[in-house]
Scaffold this motif. Structure first.
Motif, mmCIF file in Angstrom:
data_model
loop_
_atom_site.group_PDB
_atom_site.id
_atom_site.type_symbol
_atom_site.label_atom_id
_atom_site.label_comp_id
_atom_site.label_asym_id
_atom_site.label_seq_id
_atom_site.Cartn_x
_atom_site.Cartn_y
_atom_site.Cartn_z
ATOM 1 N N THR A 1 12.973 38.881 89.502
ATOM 2 C CA THR A 1 14.424 38.773 89.433
ATOM 3 C C THR A 1 15.052 40.138 89.627
ATOM 4 N N LEU A 2 16.128 40.170 90.420
ATOM 5 C CA LEU A 2 16.899 41.387 90.649
ATOM 6 C C LEU A 2 18.347 41.093 90.313
ATOM 7 N N TRP A 3 18.920 41.896 89.431
ATOM 8 C CA TRP A 3 20.314 41.727 89.020
ATOM 9 C C TRP A 3 21.135 42.938 89.434
ATOM 10 N N ALA A 4 22.399 42.708 89.745
ATOM 11 C CA ALA A 4 23.406 43.769 89.812
ATOM 12 C C ALA A 4 24.003 43.815 88.409
ATOM 13 N N VAL A 5 24.024 44.987 87.794
ATOM 14 C CA VAL A 5 24.478 45.089 86.408
ATOM 15 C C VAL A 5 25.631 46.083 86.279
ATOM 16 N N VAL A 6 26.522 45.779 85.351
ATOM 17 C CA VAL A 6 27.573 46.696 84.935
ATOM 18 C C VAL A 6 27.546 46.736 83.420
ATOM 19 N N GLY A 7 27.775 47.914 82.869
ATOM 20 C CA GLY A 7 27.703 48.039 81.426
ATOM 21 C C GLY A 7 28.607 49.108 80.880
ATOM 22 N N VAL A 8 28.621 49.158 79.571
ATOM 23 C CA VAL A 8 29.421 50.159 78.867
ATOM 24 C C VAL A 8 28.588 50.699 77.702
ATOM 25 N N ASP A 9 28.649 52.014 77.499
ATOM 26 C CA ASP A 9 28.016 52.662 76.350
ATOM 27 C C ASP A 9 29.077 52.840 75.278
ATOM 28 N N PHE A 10 28.959 52.088 74.198
ATOM 29 C CA PHE A 10 29.921 52.192 73.110
ATOM 30 C C PHE A 10 29.633 53.447 72.291
ATOM 31 N N PRO A 11 30.641 54.024 71.661
ATOM 32 C CA PRO A 11 30.397 55.243 70.876
ATOM 33 C C PRO A 11 29.725 54.973 69.529
ATOM 34 N N ILE A 12 29.332 53.744 69.241
ATOM 35 C CA ILE A 12 28.739 53.400 67.944
ATOM 36 C C ILE A 12 27.269 53.011 68.077
ATOM 37 N N LEU A 13 26.521 53.717 68.939
ATOM 38 C CA LEU A 13 25.084 53.523 69.116
ATOM 39 C C LEU A 13 24.718 52.164 69.712
ATOM 40 N N LEU A 14 25.618 51.587 70.483
ATOM 41 C CA LEU A 14 25.371 50.321 71.147
ATOM 42 C C LEU A 14 25.716 50.441 72.626
ATOM 43 N N ARG A 15 25.026 49.649 73.415
ATOM 44 C CA ARG A 15 25.314 49.545 74.841
ATOM 45 C C ARG A 15 25.294 48.067 75.199
ATOM 46 N N GLY A 16 26.237 47.629 76.012
ATOM 47 C CA GLY A 16 26.287 46.249 76.445
ATOM 48 C C GLY A 16 26.352 46.166 77.959
ATOM 49 N N LYS B 1 23.002 37.326 83.146
ATOM 50 C CA LYS B 1 22.478 37.742 81.849
ATOM 51 C C LYS B 1 23.481 38.595 81.118
ATOM 52 N N LEU B 2 23.387 38.538 79.789
ATOM 53 C CA LEU B 2 24.158 39.378 78.894
ATOM 54 C C LEU B 2 23.168 40.193 78.085
ATOM 55 N N GLY B 3 23.459 41.470 77.918
ATOM 56 C CA GLY B 3 22.537 42.320 77.175
ATOM 57 C C GLY B 3 23.248 43.183 76.166
ATOM 58 N N LEU B 4 22.534 43.511 75.108
ATOM 59 C CA LEU B 4 23.017 44.404 74.062
ATOM 60 C C LEU B 4 21.857 45.278 73.634
ATOM 61 N N SER B 5 22.121 46.565 73.485
ATOM 62 C CA SER B 5 21.065 47.513 73.171
ATOM 63 C C SER B 5 21.471 48.394 71.995
ATOM 64 N N PHE B 6 20.526 48.650 71.097
ATOM 65 C CA PHE B 6 20.715 49.609 70.017
ATOM 66 C C PHE B 6 20.138 50.936 70.493
ATOM 67 N N THR B 7 20.989 51.964 70.576
ATOM 68 C CA THR B 7 20.585 53.249 71.151
ATOM 69 C C THR B 7 20.434 54.345 70.098
ATOM 70 N N GLY B 8 20.344 53.994 68.837
ATOM 71 C CA GLY B 8 20.328 54.989 67.775
ATOM 72 C C GLY B 8 18.980 55.600 67.449
ATOM 73 N N LEU B 9 17.904 55.140 68.058
ATOM 74 C CA LEU B 9 16.579 55.703 67.806
ATOM 75 C C LEU B 9 16.295 56.836 68.790
ATOM 76 N N PRO B 10 15.489 57.808 68.395
ATOM 77 C CA PRO B 10 15.161 58.869 69.354
ATOM 78 C C PRO B 10 14.270 58.340 70.482
ATOM 79 N N PHE B 11 14.629 58.642 71.692
ATOM 80 C CA PHE B 11 13.884 58.359 72.915
ATOM 81 C C PHE B 11 13.887 56.904 73.367
ATOM 82 N N ILE B 12 13.935 55.926 72.470
ATOM 83 C CA ILE B 12 13.829 54.526 72.880
ATOM 84 C C ILE B 12 15.080 53.735 72.504
ATOM 85 N N CYS B 13 15.255 52.600 73.165
ATOM 86 C CA CYS B 13 16.324 51.648 72.863
ATOM 87 C C CYS B 13 15.703 50.287 72.583
#
Length: 179
Positions: free
Chosen positions: A90-105, A130-142
């Motif tokens: 599967t190949l997706w075209a994605v658009v997202g936003v990095d929130f200032p509260i350690l989240l990315r959607g 698809k819809l995605g949500l990421s926790f970015t508060g850990l060092p190096f990984i999400c």
């Protein structure tokens, strides 16, 4: 008025282009889904993928996301249909936003979506979002959570119902690199 413009530019991130660049994010995940067709069942498997995106200085990013299965299977709920190994591309075209509260959607639209069932010698193609949500508060990984919504309307052999669909959850770990 000049002060108001300067404050707005700083808030939106136009004050510096240092954050603009390239995002490379490989990920490893596990997909759990329900497949609805003539043969209903569950699709489970390990995904390997990567996002490549351009990042803007104002928290937004856009790019491509490719995923393929390392190992996956289709477990049929129908008595006369056997289980099968399945391979996703599967190949997706994605658009997202990095929130200032350690989240990315993000939101993705499928440019290519196919699943091949090895035991049936059948490949199905269709649309995917698809819809995605990421926790970015850990060092190096999400830590990522995605919800896939797929409909299929084309196949290489067999009979596919016109409302064949797969809804799946993906839990993954990614390693984002920003340049």
């Amino acid at each position: 008025m000049k002060k108001l413009f300067a404050v707005c530019a700083l808030i939106l991130g136009f004050g510096s282009a240092a954050n603009a660049g390239l995002l490379l994010e490989p990920y490893l995940g596990y997909e759990m889904g329900t497949f609805k067709d003539n043969a209903d069942g569950k699709m489970n498997g390990t995904l390997l993928g990567a996002r490549v995106a351009w990042t803007a200085p104002v928290m937004f990013w856009a790019g491509l996301d490719y995923a393929t299965t390392v190992s996956a299977n289709f477990d049929s709920d129908t008595a006369n249909v056997s289980d099968s190994d399945a391979k996703r591309n599967t190949l997706w075209a994605v658009v997202g936003v990095d929130f200032p509260i350690l989240l990315r959607g993000w939101l993705g639209y499928g440019l290519m979506n196919e699943i091949k069932f090895d035991d049936y010698n059948n490949k199905i193609k269709g649309k995917s979002t698809k819809l995605g949500l990421s926790f970015t508060g850990l060092p190096f990984i999400c830590l990522n959570f995605e919800y896939l919504m797929e409909t299929f309307d084309e196949q290489s052999s067999g009979s596919l119902s016109p409302d064949a669909k797969n809804n799946a959850y993906v839990l993954s770990v990614s390693l984002p690199w920003e340049f």
